[in-house]
Design a protein around this motif. Structure first.
Motif, short mmCIF file in Angstrom:
data_model
loop_
_atom_site.label_atom_id
_atom_site.label_comp_id
_atom_site.label_asym_id
_atom_site.label_seq_id
_atom_site.Cartn_x
_atom_site.Cartn_y
_atom_site.Cartn_z
N TYR A 59 25.10 59.83 38.78
CA TYR A 59 25.72 58.91 37.84
C TYR A 59 24.97 57.58 37.81
N LEU A 60 24.62 57.10 38.99
CA LEU A 60 23.90 55.82 39.10
C LEU A 60 22.57 55.88 38.35
N TRP A 61 21.86 56.99 38.50
CA TRP A 61 20.55 57.13 37.86
C TRP A 61 20.67 57.37 36.34
N SER A 62 21.66 58.12 35.92
CA SER A 62 21.73 58.51 34.52
C SER A 62 22.53 57.56 33.63
N ASN A 63 23.07 56.49 34.20
CA ASN A 63 23.83 55.52 33.40
C ASN A 63 23.27 54.11 33.60
N PRO A 64 22.26 53.76 32.82
CA PRO A 64 21.60 52.45 33.01
C PRO A 64 22.46 51.26 32.58
N ASN A 65 23.60 51.50 31.98
CA ASN A 65 24.43 50.38 31.51
C ASN A 65 25.58 50.04 32.44
N ILE A 66 25.52 50.52 33.66
CA ILE A 66 26.58 50.22 34.64
C ILE A 66 26.57 48.72 34.93
N LYS A 67 27.76 48.15 34.93
CA LYS A 67 27.91 46.72 35.26
C LYS A 67 28.53 46.62 36.65
N ILE A 68 27.85 45.93 37.54
CA ILE A 68 28.36 45.74 38.90
C ILE A 68 28.68 44.26 39.08
N LYS A 69 29.94 43.99 39.43
CA LYS A 69 30.39 42.60 39.53
C LYS A 69 30.17 42.00 40.91
N SER A 70 30.00 42.84 41.93
CA SER A 70 29.81 42.32 43.29
C SER A 70 28.52 42.92 43.85
N GLN A 71 28.57 43.36 45.08
CA GLN A 71 27.42 43.97 45.73
C GLN A 71 27.33 45.45 45.36
N LEU A 72 26.11 45.97 45.32
CA LEU A 72 25.89 47.38 45.03
C LEU A 72 26.58 48.25 46.08
N SER A 73 26.52 47.84 47.33
CA SER A 73 27.15 48.64 48.40
C SER A 73 28.65 48.78 48.15
N SER A 74 29.31 47.71 47.73
CA SER A 74 30.75 47.77 47.43
C SER A 74 31.01 48.74 46.29
N TYR A 75 30.17 48.66 45.28
CA TYR A 75 30.31 49.56 44.13
C TYR A 75 30.17 51.02 44.58
N LEU A 76 29.17 51.32 45.39
CA LEU A 76 28.92 52.70 45.82
C LEU A 76 30.07 53.24 46.68
N TYR A 77 30.55 52.43 47.62
CA TYR A 77 31.66 52.89 48.47
C TYR A 77 32.93 53.12 47.63
N THR A 78 33.17 52.23 46.67
CA THR A 78 34.33 52.39 45.80
C THR A 78 34.17 53.64 44.94
N ALA A 79 32.94 53.87 44.46
CA ALA A 79 32.68 55.05 43.64
C ALA A 79 32.94 56.33 44.44
N VAL A 80 32.52 56.35 45.69
CA VAL A 80 32.78 57.52 46.54
C VAL A 80 34.28 57.72 46.70
N ARG A 81 34.99 56.63 46.98
CA ARG A 81 36.44 56.74 47.17
C ARG A 81 37.11 57.33 45.91
N TYR A 82 36.74 56.82 44.73
CA TYR A 82 37.33 57.34 43.49
C TYR A 82 36.93 58.79 43.23
N LYS A 83 35.71 59.13 43.56
CA LYS A 83 35.23 60.50 43.38
C LYS A 83 36.02 61.43 44.31
#
Length: 192
Positions: A59-83
């Protein structure tokens, strides 16, 4: 050419959004193991945890329009949790479906067998009714199939209520006698 190891996560993320494959590989190397460990804590199956993490990177690679408001690490951990939540939801639906299917398989045969027995029993009753004397059969069918009262049958056939009552009583005795052996056999078969 960049020294990707020296770049911050957010700088690498900016490069990923412009299609830089090496920036993606660096982010993958930095986070794959950590995200996998995190997913394993949330999901019991290691293959499922691996799949969840892979989906995040895809998802990270195929969606170049992702908006991250904080740190990338926070985004990734949150994404895993939601997944993981999505995964649990799908597995819950799958296990509910499998449970339902199991119940159907377990009970479905019984339902089918019961239905077949019921149809056979109805067929035997119809056969025995057809063997009743003509007037007795007519009265019985008017009572059971047309749901007419004894008085209504008596009026239609120009008979006395007493005659209709006697004919119904005789029909039930004959049927009871003939069907008792079948019912006994059916009960024996059911108890096996």
């Amino acid at each position: 050419m960049y020294n990707y190891k020296a770049l911050t996560d957010n700088e690498l993320f900016s490069l990923i959004q412009s299609g830089d494959k090496y920036a993606f590989e660096e982010i993958y190397d930095r986070f794959n193991g950590l995200l996998y460990i995190y997913a394993c804590k949330l999901v019991s199956d290691r293959e499922d945890a691996r799949d969840i993490v892979q989906e995040i990177f895809v998802y990270l690679w195929s969606n170049p329009n992702i908006k991250i408001k904080s740190q990338l690490s926070s985004y990734l951990y949150t994404a895993v949790r939601y997944k993981v939540f999505d995964w649990l939801d799908k597995n819950k639906s799958k296990s509910n479906y499998l449970l339902s299917l199991g119940n159907f398989i377990e009970q479905g045969n019984c339902i089918t067998e019961d239905y077949i027995r019921e149809r056979e029993f109805a067929s035997i009753i119809e056969k025995e009714v057809s063997l009743l004397p003509a007037k007795m059969r007519q009265i019985f069918e008017m009572s059971r199939q047309q749901h007419l009262s004894q008085k209504e049958i008596a009026e239609i056939l120009h008979l006395s209520d007493k005659t209709v009552k006697k004919q119904m009583s005789n029909a039930l005795k004959v049927l009871r006698l003939k069907l008792t052996s079948f019912i006994s056999l059916a009960v024996i078969l059911l108890l096996r």
